[in-house]
Design a protein around this motif. Sequence first.
Motif, mmCIF file in Angstrom:
data_model
loop_
_atom_site.group_PDB
_atom_site.id
_atom_site.type_symbol
_atom_site.label_atom_id
_atom_site.label_comp_id
_atom_site.label_asym_id
_atom_site.label_seq_id
_atom_site.Cartn_x
_atom_site.Cartn_y
_atom_site.Cartn_z
ATOM 1 N N ALA A 17 38.093 5.090 -11.313
ATOM 2 C CA ALA A 17 37.504 6.259 -11.953
ATOM 3 C C ALA A 17 38.212 7.534 -11.523
ATOM 4 O O ALA A 17 38.297 8.481 -12.289
ATOM 5 N N ARG A 18 38.723 7.585 -10.305
ATOM 6 C CA ARG A 18 39.354 8.810 -9.823
ATOM 7 C C ARG A 18 40.757 8.981 -10.374
ATOM 8 O O ARG A 18 41.203 10.091 -10.609
ATOM 9 N N SER A 19 41.459 7.894 -10.561
ATOM 10 C CA SER A 19 42.861 8.003 -10.966
ATOM 11 C C SER A 19 43.033 8.112 -12.478
ATOM 12 O O SER A 19 44.086 8.520 -12.953
ATOM 13 N N GLY A 20 42.028 7.741 -13.258
ATOM 14 C CA GLY A 20 42.138 7.773 -14.708
ATOM 15 C C GLY A 20 41.902 9.173 -15.241
ATOM 16 O O GLY A 20 41.635 10.130 -14.511
ATOM 17 N N PRO A 21 41.930 9.312 -16.571
ATOM 18 C CA PRO A 21 41.736 10.615 -17.194
ATOM 19 C C PRO A 21 40.289 11.093 -17.140
ATOM 20 O O PRO A 21 40.019 12.273 -17.359
ATOM 21 N N VAL A 28 35.368 15.198 -23.592
ATOM 22 C CA VAL A 28 35.500 14.043 -24.473
ATOM 23 C C VAL A 28 34.661 14.294 -25.733
ATOM 24 O O VAL A 28 33.939 15.284 -25.832
ATOM 25 N N GLY A 29 34.771 13.373 -26.670
ATOM 26 C CA GLY A 29 33.998 13.518 -27.902
ATOM 27 C C GLY A 29 34.483 14.674 -28.748
ATOM 28 O O GLY A 29 33.666 15.491 -29.213
ATOM 29 N N PRO A 70 42.845 1.401 -27.962
ATOM 30 C CA PRO A 70 42.530 1.232 -29.390
ATOM 31 C C PRO A 70 43.400 0.188 -30.076
ATOM 32 O O PRO A 70 43.012 -0.354 -31.118
ATOM 33 N N ALA A 71 44.580 -0.122 -29.501
ATOM 34 C CA ALA A 71 45.457 -1.118 -30.107
ATOM 35 C C ALA A 71 45.017 -2.549 -29.804
ATOM 36 O O ALA A 71 45.532 -3.496 -30.405
ATOM 37 N N SER A 113 43.774 9.582 -28.714
ATOM 38 C CA SER A 113 44.403 10.057 -27.480
ATOM 39 C C SER A 113 43.452 10.086 -26.288
ATOM 40 O O SER A 113 43.881 10.253 -25.152
ATOM 41 N N GLU A 114 42.157 9.898 -26.519
ATOM 42 C CA GLU A 114 41.179 10.001 -25.423
ATOM 43 C C GLU A 114 41.083 8.707 -24.611
ATOM 44 O O GLU A 114 40.455 8.687 -23.550
ATOM 45 N N GLY A 115 41.665 7.610 -25.102
ATOM 46 C CA GLY A 115 41.584 6.347 -24.374
ATOM 47 C C GLY A 115 40.197 5.741 -24.401
ATOM 48 O O GLY A 115 39.821 4.996 -23.491
#
Length: 529
Positions: A17-21, A28-29, A70-71, A113-115
């Motif tokens: 959780a700390r290293s991600g966006p 978001v949203g 999303p892919a 782009s939000e992952g």
Amino acid sequence: MDTSRKEGGAGKVGARARSGPLAPGAVVGDGRYRLLAQFGIDERADAHLWRARDGQLRRDVALTLLVGDPADADAARLARRTLERAAHAAKFSHDGVARVLDVLNLGNGITSSEGLLGIVVAEWTKGSDLVDLVADKPVEPGAAARMVGALAQAVEQAHQSGLVLGLDHPQRLRLTPDGALRLAFPGPLPDATLRDDVKAIGGVLYLLLTGRWALPGGPPAIPTAPHAPNGRIVPPRSLQPRVPQTLSSLAVRTIEDGGHGGIRTSSAILAVLDQAAEEEERTQLIQQVGTAPEEEADADGAIWTTKKPVRDSARRRKLALGVTVLVVTAVGILAWLGMLAISFFQESPDSGGPTVNVAEPTPTAAPDPGGNPAPPPADQPSGGPPVKPQTVNVYNPSGEGDAPARAKNVLDGKRETFWRTDEYRQQFPDLKPGVGLLNSFEQSVRLSAVKIAADSPGTTVEIRTADKKNPKFSETRLVGSGELTGPDNEIKLSEPAEGRYVIVWITKLGTDGDKHVTQINDLEFIAAA
């Protein structure tokens, strides 16, 4: 607004959780929701649980963020299923579940782009974390029963509407200021079932009673529940002796799949929870009444000063029963004295009391002309000599046993020693299907009857045989049954039965006031002739 509440809490869910966006302050949203603090991760669905600020409506909300690529077609498909189920839950209203405000997916509130694969937006639930609640010590049993009550009611109402809530993860739940548990982060897993919701109630109850999580997929911050060598979950009462048998059995029977006597509906859970809460209230009332007013203080420091006696219905019943016994005894004595007086005047002066008729002794049947011994009278048991088991253990396939240390007393030949079941507020099979004593012989025996010395009239028992020491209930065989009507009872088998393991299985308990309990003093096994 408490934005610093989870600075250490984000550390609970790991470096991911700390290293991600996703970090406090991120938006978001499509720019509407600003993340404030993370409250956990349900790793089974990669669902990140956040408190956020709705920039448009200026209010705090609970976000369930479905993180993924999303892919990835499979991940996207599963996320869509979760979002569909959450959208259906938006029509559901109950105090035990946070109301779903919105559901966002790719192209509808979320950019690639939000992952993210989706977002479930729910109203924010004030209160405290369930994980923090049990971090220091388990919850008092009575309070635990009340806490999960609202949750069980929500499940019952949702299931009647055909909805799955998906509350089988402790970080999705929060404790409201009024002491009720609430599903704060809705969003059921794609494959979640109604049964999963029911098991979740048992898992939450187990967590409150022990501080351990008994279902798969729990957070690393909570220790997992221990298991016995046979693979079954160790009952809460074995970990915390203060836990009542009722709640301990309820938690285990709700969590475990299959088996005899499992609980599979929320309505059954509610019935037992209500009963347990009433028992706790009565216990607290008795403790308060029995404590001197100047010495008793409640949790807030207030002193109990009420001196008026409390109306206790159980005490009144016991007093009435005692008076009734006393009156009946007095009437009996007077009647006996009257008989003595009548006899004194009707009989000779030498007579010392009423005439007593002594029955003629039953004549012993003579052998038949061929010299063979006569068969025993019809009212006497037929069979061979007694056979004694090597060991005896409490048998309870649906959970822990009742008073296992006393089981050996039924084989010691002493009427003053006994084995006694726990005291139950509900009769079998409402709480559980039964409990029994499993007797192990050195080798297979052939029985014709079982003698039971007991002090619990109204008890009904079954005699069952098995081929192994720890059989499932479905692996036992019914060979006889009967009711215990007095201190000495004999259960005759319809035909001789063979087995190395013999179970005296109680299907209905005796009644003692408003409680149900059975006491067995001795067992004797009669071999077939």
